[in-house]
Design an enzyme around this catalytic site. Structure first.
Site, PDB file in Angstrom:
ATOM      1  N   GLY A 294       7.589   2.786  -7.822  1.00  0.00           N
ATOM      2  CA  GLY A 294       8.990   2.921  -8.244  1.00  0.00           C
ATOM      3  C   GLY A 294       9.858   1.930  -7.496  1.00  0.00           C
TER       4      GLY A 294
ATOM      5  N   LYS B  61      -5.673  -1.720  -2.571  1.00  0.00           N
ATOM      6  CA  LYS B  61      -5.000  -1.065  -1.437  1.00  0.00           C
ATOM      7  C   LYS B  61      -6.018  -0.585  -0.394  1.00  0.00           C
ATOM      8  CE  LYS B  61      -1.203   0.317  -4.450  1.00  0.00           C
ATOM      9  NZ  LYS B  61      -0.815   1.299  -5.466  1.00  0.00           N
TER      10      LYS B  61
ATOM     11  N   VAL C 257       0.842  -1.209   0.000  1.00  0.00           N
ATOM     12  CA  VAL C 257       0.000   0.000   0.000  1.00  0.00           C
ATOM     13  C   VAL C 257       0.869   1.247   0.000  1.00  0.00           C
ATOM     14  CG1 VAL C 257      -1.853   1.244   1.171  1.00  0.00           C
ATOM     15  CG2 VAL C 257      -1.767  -1.253   1.305  1.00  0.00           C
TER      16      VAL C 257
HETATM   17  N1  HSE Z   1       0.965   0.572 -10.077  1.00  0.00           N
HETATM   18  C1  HSE Z   1       1.074   0.984  -8.727  1.00  0.00           C
HETATM   19  C2  HSE Z   1       0.904   2.483  -8.645  1.00  0.00           C
HETATM   20  C3  HSE Z   1       2.402   0.566  -8.174  1.00  0.00           C
HETATM   21  O1  HSE Z   1       1.038   3.137  -9.678  1.00  0.00           O
HETATM   22  O2  HSE Z   1       0.612   2.993  -7.583  1.00  0.00           O
HETATM   23  C4  HSE Z   1       2.547   0.731  -6.695  1.00  0.00           C
HETATM   24  O3  HSE Z   1       1.619  -0.045  -5.991  1.00  0.00           O
END
Ligand code: HSE
Length: 436
Positions: free
Chosen positions: A302, A205, A132
């Site tokens: 990242g 999340k 998260v």
């Molecule tokens: N794809 C997700 C985002 C990666 O852009 O937040 C991190 O959980």
């Protein structure tokens, strides 16, 4: 003391970041932990081409089950993502008595209950800080730092890719698809980027945050989910004229009748800190009874920001390895037998304000007709913006902001407005929160 042996599943963006951070910060981590961490076995596709790990010191394989079945490995770090293989690997690791660290929000949101039951039965830990809001230690903050509070609501920008796209569209007028490609290039986006764009990743999340906030089961299937794919530059600009930013929020709120769990684009006042969280940054605002509002901000995606959370979980796991189970922090923050079954409200039963945009005939009395519909339903309006008709067109844009209203009431009002002969096409709606 001997180093703890880690098995790493996946050497992509986050796996590579984790290996790099463990190596670069080995000395600092040893100072904190009192012992070393050794990546002893790594599984990943095309592993022979990877230069991050030293094949002279690390066992390399393309078969992840070799890692979870390796008797030397004490902690399995699952960074391959997805539901099926990841679930089988994690359950196998638990069965083999290994602790698990994962960044996999989809896995925890959809199979977390089964995984945590298996972990409790085996007396091992499952940690998921990186699942998260990337590098923000929000799980630790909610589970431990706020443990003395009753949490009332949580609102967060919890998808970095989505926030990056909205920011670039607003600041540079960039094309949606171009920015998405850039987010993919930077390693922000999910393997399937529709998860980012359509709100699924944020819903994963939010499932976890809601469980931690209210001590309820993980219930991904009950979350109302709307993405950012229908947000236009036009709406972003009108919202700005009215003093609002459009952000993609995940909201979990304890209402009188139950719990609201929703993910959608949201107008928020520009003066709120959340409105100024731009690019790939994430932020989670938690409102709790004793402390009031607290805000957690940082990189939401990242390689190294996410690795920061993964490595913190590895360190926490090692610190807790010899702690008796009854003294450990419960995996979802509440004792498993104290989890409550509070109803999750359907979106129609939730309360928000609304931004509405419609095409109205450019003639006297139309605004009065629209206002009458709202008055009939006792919906108060807070602002009205009428844009001049484009030369040669007989339609004007009408933008309205409503006060807070139960969604099902607004649905009826919108239907009646769309049925007016002076209104053309559908009414565009975006929910609005003041976050006060
Ligand atoms: N794809 C997700 C985002 C990666 O852009 O937040 C991190 O959980």
């Amino acid at each position: 003391m001997e180093a703890v042996k880690i098995g790493l599943l996946g050497l992509g963006t986050v796996g590579g970041g984790t290996a790099t951070v463990l190596l670069r910060n080995a000395e600092e981590i040893q100072r904190r932990l009192g012992r070393g961490i050794e990546v002893s076995h790594v599984a990943g596709l095309g592993i022979a081409q990877q230069s991050i790990v030293d094949p002279a010191k690390v066992k390399l394989t393309e078969d992840a089950f070799e890692v979870v079945n390796d008797p030397e490995v004490q902690i399995v770090v699952e960074l391959i993502g997805g539901y099926t293989l990841a679930k089988d690997l994690v359950l196998k690791a638990i069965e083999n008595g290994k602790h698990v660290v994962t960044a996999n929000k989809a896995l925890i949101a959809t199979h977390g209950s089964e995984i945590m039951k298996a972990a409790a039965a085996k007396g091992v830990m499952v940690s998921y800080e990186a699942a998260v809001a990337g590098g923000i230690p929000i799980i630790k903050a909610m589970r431990e730092g706020l443990a003395g509070n009753r949490i009332q609501w949580v609102a967060g920008i919890i998808n970095g890719t989505g926030n990056f796209i909205l920011t670039e569209m607003r600041d540079r007028g960039s094309d949606f698809n171009d920015v998405l490609k850039e987010a993919q290039r930077l390693g922000y986006a999910e393997a399937d980027p529709t998860f980012d764009v359509e709100g699924v990743d944020a819903a994963h999340k939010l499932t976890i945050l809601a469980s931690l906030a209210f001590g309820i089961d993980l219930q991904f299937d009950k979350i109302y989910t709307e993405g950012i794919s229908k947000i236009t530059t036009e709406d972003v600009n009108y919202a700005a004229e009215l003093g609002y930013s459009i952000k993609h929020l995940g909201i979990a709120l304890k209402a009188e009748e139950g719990i609201e769990l929703r993910v959608h684009p949201t107008l928020i006042p520009e003066k709120r800190l959340l409105a100024n969280v731009d690019g790939v940054m994430n932020a989670v605002l938690v409102y709790a009874d004793a402390v009031g509002p607290t805000l957690y901000y940082g990189a939401g995606a990242g390689a190294e920001p996410t690795a920061s959370a993964v490595v913190a979980d590895i360190i926490d796991t090692i610190r807790g390895m010899n702690v008796p189970v009854e003294q450990k922090v419960p995996l979802l923050g509440f004792q498993p037998e104290a989890m409550r079954n509070i109803p999750i409200l359907p979106i129609e039963a939730t309360f928000t304000s609304f931004y509405l945009r419609m095409n109205a005939e450019d003639k006297p009395g139309v605004l009065a007709e629209v206002s009458e519909v709202f008055a009939d339903h006792k919906i108060s309006l807070e602002a009205v913006l009428q844009k001049e008709a484009v030369k040669g067109e007989s339609w004007v844009k009408l933008v309205l902001l409503s006060q807070q209203v139960r969604e099902e009431k607004m649905n009826v009002a919108i239907k009646e407005i769309e049925a007016l002969s002076a209104i053309k096409g559908e009414v565009v709606r975006i929910r609005m929160e003041r976050l006060g």
